[in-house]
Design an enzyme around this catalytic site. Sequence first.
Site, PDB file in Angstrom:
ATOM      1  N   ARG A 388       0.797  -1.233   0.000  1.00 58.97           N
ATOM      2  CA  ARG A 388       0.000   0.000   0.000  1.00 58.97           C
ATOM      3  C   ARG A 388       0.833   1.289   0.000  1.00 58.97           C
ATOM      4  NH1 ARG A 388      -3.292   1.515   3.191  1.00 58.97           N
ATOM      5  NH2 ARG A 388      -4.906   2.200   1.743  1.00 58.97           N
ATOM      6  N   TYR A 392      -0.230   3.429  -3.112  1.00 59.97           N
ATOM      7  CA  TYR A 392      -1.107   4.577  -2.817  1.00 59.97           C
ATOM      8  C   TYR A 392      -0.431   5.666  -1.991  1.00 59.97           C
ATOM      9  CZ  TYR A 392      -4.268   0.515  -3.372  1.00 59.97           C
ATOM     10  OH  TYR A 392      -4.881  -0.631  -3.791  1.00 59.97           O
ATOM     11  N   CYS A 419      14.471  -5.485  -3.717  1.00 61.31           N
ATOM     12  CA  CYS A 419      15.406  -4.810  -4.608  1.00 61.31           C
ATOM     13  C   CYS A 419      14.756  -3.653  -5.328  1.00 61.31           C
ATOM     14  CB  CYS A 419      15.926  -5.804  -5.642  1.00 61.31           C
ATOM     15  SG  CYS A 419      17.309  -6.691  -5.013  1.00 61.31           S
ATOM     16  N   GLU A 420      14.362  -2.664  -4.578  1.00 64.37           N
ATOM     17  CA  GLU A 420      13.667  -1.535  -5.188  1.00 64.37           C
ATOM     18  C   GLU A 420      13.729  -0.367  -4.215  1.00 64.37           C
ATOM     19  OE1 GLU A 420      10.403  -2.839  -7.452  1.00 64.37           O
ATOM     20  OE2 GLU A 420       9.295  -0.966  -7.203  1.00 64.37           O
ATOM     21  N   TYR A 449      -6.294  -5.102   3.352  1.00 65.39           N
ATOM     22  CA  TYR A 449      -5.565  -4.891   2.095  1.00 65.39           C
ATOM     23  C   TYR A 449      -4.043  -5.046   2.244  1.00 65.39           C
ATOM     24  CZ  TYR A 449     -10.177  -3.129   0.852  1.00 65.39           C
ATOM     25  OH  TYR A 449     -11.531  -3.014   0.650  1.00 65.39           O
TER      26      TYR A 449
HETATM   27  N1  LLP Z   1     -17.977  -2.667  -1.695  1.00 64.25           N
HETATM   28  C1  LLP Z   1     -17.439  -2.555  -2.916  1.00 64.25           C
HETATM   29  C2  LLP Z   1     -18.280  -2.710  -4.096  1.00 64.25           C
HETATM   30  C3  LLP Z   1     -16.074  -2.290  -3.057  1.00 64.25           C
HETATM   31  O1  LLP Z   1     -15.542  -2.174  -4.266  1.00 64.25           O
HETATM   32  C4  LLP Z   1     -15.262  -2.153  -1.898  1.00 64.25           C
HETATM   33  C5  LLP Z   1     -13.837  -1.899  -2.012  1.00 64.25           C
HETATM   34  C6  LLP Z   1     -15.875  -2.292  -0.637  1.00 64.25           C
HETATM   35  C7  LLP Z   1     -17.247  -2.538  -0.571  1.00 64.25           C
HETATM   36  C8  LLP Z   1     -15.100  -2.189   0.651  1.00 64.25           C
HETATM   37  O2  LLP Z   1     -14.493  -0.954   0.807  1.00 64.25           O
HETATM   38  P1  LLP Z   1     -13.808  -0.593   2.226  1.00 64.25           P
HETATM   39  O3  LLP Z   1     -14.925  -0.477   3.235  1.00 64.25           O
HETATM   40  O4  LLP Z   1     -12.890  -1.706   2.563  1.00 64.25           O
HETATM   41  O5  LLP Z   1     -13.105   0.672   1.971  1.00 64.25           O
HETATM   42  N2  LLP Z   1      -6.884  -1.865  -2.270  1.00 64.25           N
HETATM   43  C9  LLP Z   1      -7.340  -0.566  -1.838  1.00 64.25           C
HETATM   44  C10 LLP Z   1      -8.799  -0.540  -1.559  1.00 64.25           C
HETATM   45  C11 LLP Z   1      -9.632  -0.989  -2.723  1.00 64.25           C
HETATM   46  C12 LLP Z   1     -11.064  -1.077  -2.357  1.00 64.25           C
HETATM   47  C13 LLP Z   1     -11.841  -1.782  -3.394  1.00 64.25           C
HETATM   48  N3  LLP Z   1     -13.229  -1.873  -3.122  1.00 64.25           N
HETATM   49  C14 LLP Z   1      -6.541  -0.134  -0.593  1.00 64.25           C
HETATM   50  O6  LLP Z   1      -5.650  -0.855  -0.187  1.00 64.25           O
HETATM   51  O7  LLP Z   1      -6.773   0.935  -0.050  1.00 64.25           O
END
Ligand code: LLP
Length: 494
Positions: A388, A392, A419-420, A449
């Site tokens: 992350r 991000y 290695c980065e 995540y």
């Molecule tokens: N519902 C849908 C349709 C979604 O696409 C997502 C997240 C959630 C619920 C849950 O969202 P949360 O409450 O966890 O924010 N990889 C990224 C986050 C991508 C989220 C994708 N969708 C990160 O590490 O921040």
Amino acid sequence: MAESSSLYAPDWLAYPQEPAHLDPAIWEASFQRTASGQVEVDGLPVTQLAQDYGTPAYLFSETVFRARASRFRQAFEEAFAPYGGEVSVYYAGKSFLTTAVAAWAIQEGLYLDTASGGELALAQGAGVPGERIALHGNNKSAAEIERALTYEVGRLVADSVPELELIGRVAEGLGKQAPVMLRVTPGVHASTHDFIATAHEDQKFGQSMLAGTARLAGLTEAQLAELGLSQDDSYAAVALALAHQSPHLDLRGLHCHIGSQIFEAEGFAQAADRVLTFAAQMQEGLGVSLPELDLGGGYGIAYTQQDAPRSPEQVAGQLASSVMASCQRLGISLPHLSFEPGRSISGPSGATLYEVGTIKDIEVEDAEGKTRLRRYVSVDGGMSDNPRPVLYEADYTVTLANRAPEGQQLLSRVVGKHCESGDIVIRYCYLPADLKAGDLLLVAATGAYNHVMASNYNYVTRPPVVTTAVGGTARLMVRRETEEDMLQRDLGLL
Ligand code: LLP
């Protein structure tokens, strides 16, 4: 002195007056520093956990997860109860999913949101009843749809007209009727600390509710007219009309999700209002019934001192009053509401334990040309277990965990072993000047995540997930990957 290095610290990172203190806004109560100076998770000393399970290791508190899951469920149920509203809370499994976690979510009265055939397979393996599962995705395969329908999941969230058609065909082949929601694009894009509401939304998810987008469906005037529509309608209206007509689709309602790690209530309120307005128009104009509305997830958590999340009760309360206000304005009854929190349940439940390796001080020039010290602290993991920060520019909080951080604190950068040069775990943090190889660092709020996004970059094996619970029990939930595991997919072609 340490204050001088604050030249490089971002505004939000204060020099720690009490470096041993674990900020309860970031660290849940299961993470405590004891009188001995070391950190315990659910009463288990990190030195013991490191000895038993090795490092790096993801630590995941069952206590925190269950408490947060049930608190979110209750908060939403209680916020809508005064209006007679019914609510389902889906735990977004994409944020962190293991067999045990799927079972805990269900035991706490939640439903489970899956985003692929793999997540669905895991839910099935955990014995989650089909009716408590939703399947998401913007490009579901026929095999994934078939698996979902055969397992009789409660709903499939269709992302587009082609997907609705595919779901219809698969359902027909199985002699079933598929329960579907349609994902729409609310035209609100929210991200950390701000949101923008735009007329157009250039992103891959959902079907547009904007007037005039019906032409994108590629139907003739006559075909549209048969559906009770014209070119002036929206692409989402075409989707709803087609779903309504299909004997193989059971159209339940609309879905939207505006983004992730969001702090303000306003983006959610705007999205809900737009979707409810559209639902009211469609129910009236097309005569479709849309008894359900899913407003997705995305509630932010505190990774560092700069984050100020709302409580679950505030999130739910604000959403309930804005949804009610929209329904009253539109003269429609409250639909069955669903929410899909992921990170806000799993994120604060986890932390990552690393061992310190090499420590290197380098000199960098500041804006005035003065040379300053920058300390690089290497740990035994990195971007393979937490991508992350690289993906991000995410910030995290870290603490020295095997003993109390005392004395002078130095602005430091925690980096991985890959290695980065971009392989940074924590860009800015204060760590004690006497930090040494073999010390243990604990990074907060890595429950979401991280494990699910881990990789084998540089052929580094993925860490285990150790779950702890009050009363001082630790169990291995996911074992450490071995080099054998990793290498067995290489078929040895020479
Ligand atoms: N519902 C849908 C349709 C979604 O696409 C997502 C997240 C959630 C619920 C849950 O969202 P949360 O409450 O966890 O924010 N990889 C990224 C986050 C991508 C989220 C994708 N969708 C990160 O590490 O921040």
